[in-house]
Design an enzyme around this catalytic site. Sequence first.
Site, short mmCIF file in Angstrom:
data_model
loop_
_atom_site.label_atom_id
_atom_site.label_comp_id
_atom_site.label_asym_id
_atom_site.label_seq_id
_atom_site.Cartn_x
_atom_site.Cartn_y
_atom_site.Cartn_z
CG LEU A 260 -2.04 -1.01 1.30
CD1 LEU A 260 -2.74 -0.93 2.65
CD2 LEU A 260 -3.04 -0.79 0.17
CG ASP A 261 0.69 3.98 -3.16
OD1 ASP A 261 1.50 3.11 -3.51
OD2 ASP A 261 -0.19 4.45 -3.92
CD GLN A 262 3.03 8.84 1.86
OE1 GLN A 262 2.78 8.89 3.07
NE2 GLN A 262 2.65 9.80 1.03
#
Length: 235
Positions: A102-104
Amino acid sequence: MELERLLRSQGFGSRAECRVRVLAGRVKVAGDVCVDPYAHFEPAGLSFTVDGEPWNYREFVYLAMNKPAGYECSRRPQHYPSVYSLLPQPLVTRGVQTVGRLDQDSTGLLLLSDDGQFIHTFTSPRKRVPKVYEVTTRHMVDDAQVMALLNGVELHDDAKPVGAVACIRMDEKRLRLTVTEGKYHLVKRMIAAAGNRVEALHRITVGGFSLPLALPVGQWMWLGSPELELLAQRG
């Protein structure tokens, strides 16, 4: 299995480091201190404590985390803390990995494991595991955008349109989107291709397993047989 080897398999350091722990009386097995690093135990179902922390022997680790924003799914983060910093060190040492990323700035359900076959199953595009996201958009979502997402949108790196399995408009700027692909930044790029922009992305379901409401942000939980069976469901 010898105790020092057992501890090493569970992420408590090298065999030498585990031997030191045992000799120092820092390990209890079934409630009793064991100072013999070569004592043999049947690992299956074994309970032990290290420095007062209780553990159970696990051949493989399966975890679910409620990922907070501002964490990278990397062992070598560049700009933000790593999600691995939210785990106990033994789990990191034994090689637990995120199952996909998952992206930051994305939040929600993140799976972690050290079982290679499990990781492959839930990351391979061929397995078509459904993943459900709650998407907050910058602009209002209209019918045309919903239909575009369902019918398939053109992505620059894909030869054919990519469509959502389901797309439900929850309110003016929120969607519940189900996809089965595992491409980089897929949901964000699909929303952009449909003429909008993602402001917040929260994953709530993988397979048939949904993020438990009782799991606090930044916390993790062990996954047992019931949860693994739900994950295996394809809807």
